[in-house]
Motif scaffolding. Structure first.
Motif, PDB file in Angstrom:
ATOM      1  N   VAL A 111      48.395  25.550  40.792  1.00 20.03           N
ATOM      2  CA  VAL A 111      47.471  26.094  39.792  1.00 20.03           C
ATOM      3  C   VAL A 111      46.173  26.524  40.469  1.00 20.03           C
ATOM      4  CG1 VAL A 111      46.057  25.496  37.778  1.00 20.03           C
ATOM      5  CG2 VAL A 111      48.481  24.900  37.819  1.00 20.03           C
ATOM      6  N   GLU A 112      45.686  25.742  41.415  1.00 21.35           N
ATOM      7  CA  GLU A 112      44.465  26.115  42.144  1.00 21.35           C
ATOM      8  C   GLU A 112      44.669  27.421  42.918  1.00 21.35           C
ATOM      9  OE1 GLU A 112      41.632  24.451  45.751  1.00 21.35           O
ATOM     10  OE2 GLU A 112      42.816  23.024  44.601  1.00 21.35           O
ATOM     11  N   ALA A 113      45.821  27.528  43.597  1.00 20.81           N
ATOM     12  CA  ALA A 113      46.113  28.757  44.345  1.00 20.81           C
ATOM     13  C   ALA A 113      46.226  29.952  43.400  1.00 20.81           C
ATOM     14  CB  ALA A 113      47.396  28.590  45.153  1.00 20.81           C
ATOM     15  N   LEU A 114      46.881  29.774  42.263  1.00 22.37           N
ATOM     16  CA  LEU A 114      47.032  30.866  41.302  1.00 22.37           C
ATOM     17  C   LEU A 114      45.709  31.225  40.637  1.00 22.37           C
ATOM     18  CD1 LEU A 114      50.464  30.002  39.678  1.00 22.37           C
ATOM     19  CD2 LEU A 114      49.952  31.868  41.263  1.00 22.37           C
ATOM     20  N   THR A 115      44.832  30.259  40.466  1.00 23.94           N
ATOM     21  CA  THR A 115      43.493  30.543  39.952  1.00 23.94           C
ATOM     22  C   THR A 115      42.759  31.465  40.927  1.00 23.94           C
ATOM     23  OG1 THR A 115      43.414  28.442  38.767  1.00 23.94           O
ATOM     24  CG2 THR A 115      41.295  29.514  39.221  1.00 23.94           C
ATOM     25  N   GLY A 116      42.909  31.189  42.227  1.00 20.92           N
ATOM     26  CA  GLY A 116      42.323  32.073  43.241  1.00 20.92           C
ATOM     27  C   GLY A 116      42.932  33.461  43.194  1.00 20.92           C
ATOM     28  N   VAL A 117      44.236  33.538  43.010  1.00 22.53           N
ATOM     29  CA  VAL A 117      44.935  34.828  42.897  1.00 22.53           C
ATOM     30  C   VAL A 117      44.392  35.599  41.693  1.00 22.53           C
ATOM     31  CG1 VAL A 117      47.167  35.872  42.294  1.00 22.53           C
ATOM     32  CG2 VAL A 117      47.045  34.144  44.100  1.00 22.53           C
ATOM     33  N   ALA A 118      44.265  34.920  40.555  1.00 19.02           N
ATOM     34  CA  ALA A 118      43.763  35.576  39.344  1.00 19.02           C
ATOM     35  C   ALA A 118      42.333  36.074  39.555  1.00 19.02           C
ATOM     36  CB  ALA A 118      43.824  34.620  38.154  1.00 19.02           C
TER      37      ALA A 118
END
Length: 183
Positions: A111-118
């Motif tokens: 989720v942290e990595a995807l938050t960065g992606v978003a």
């Protein structure tokens, strides 16, 4: 800003997992069914991100990723990998994927990595919108009207450098059109 992702995975469980993770960070998703045509789906409804299971890519991901990046909307590609094989990661990075997410990572890490992606996607899309707005607002040098011989001489000089890689410093009083000229 609404971000849209197209999920392409071989297993329905993996598609649901990816959809849940992407929705958790505010990215709207739609899922392709096994055997669906990725290109047809992207032409019908463009996406900002293709979240693709590594199994779909097969042994040579570069061609598919290059094709995706060549589409008019130029979606970014996120690859969801089963294991963190350094060679595979290097191959995916060389193919210029936007992000590689490890399935084996904990949910908070993903989720942290995807938050960065978003966040990166949102920033990129905002920059593209600003560039489009600036392009729409930009006139041409022909839009400048002047009676001043000095200004005409200056505009003739600017026309010579406008298509080069040269830097031009424009100085002048407030309101004379420096910003308009620089665009």
């Amino acid at each position: 800003m609404l971000l849209r992702a197209l999920i392409y995975a071989l297993e329905p469980a993996r598609s649901r997992e990816l959809a849940g993770l992407l929705r958790a960070v505010g990215i709207h998703t739609r899922t392709l069914r096994k055997g669906a045509d990725l290109w047809e789906a992207l032409r019908a409804r463009p996406a900002d991100l293709i979240a693709i299971d590594d199994e779909v890519l097969g042994p040579s991901p570069a061609a598919l990723i290059a094709d995706a990046r060549g589409l008019p909307e130029s979606p970014e590609v996120l690859v969801y990998v089963e294991d963190s094989d350094p060679e595979r990661r290097a191959e995916l990075q060389a193919a210029q994927v936007f992000a590689v997410i490890d399935h084996a990572a904990s949910r908070p890490e993903v989720v942290e990595a995807l938050t960065g992606v978003a966040g990166r996607l949102t920033e990129m899309r905002q920059q593209e919108l600003l560039a489009d707005e600036a392009a729409d607002a930009v006139g041409s040098l022909a839009d400048f009207s002047t009676q001043s011989p000095a200004m005409r001489e200056f505009l003739a000089f600017v026309r010579k450098v406008v298509d080069s890689d040269s830097t031009l410093l424009v100085l002048g009083e407030t309101g004379v059109g420096k910003e308009f000229l620089s665009r």
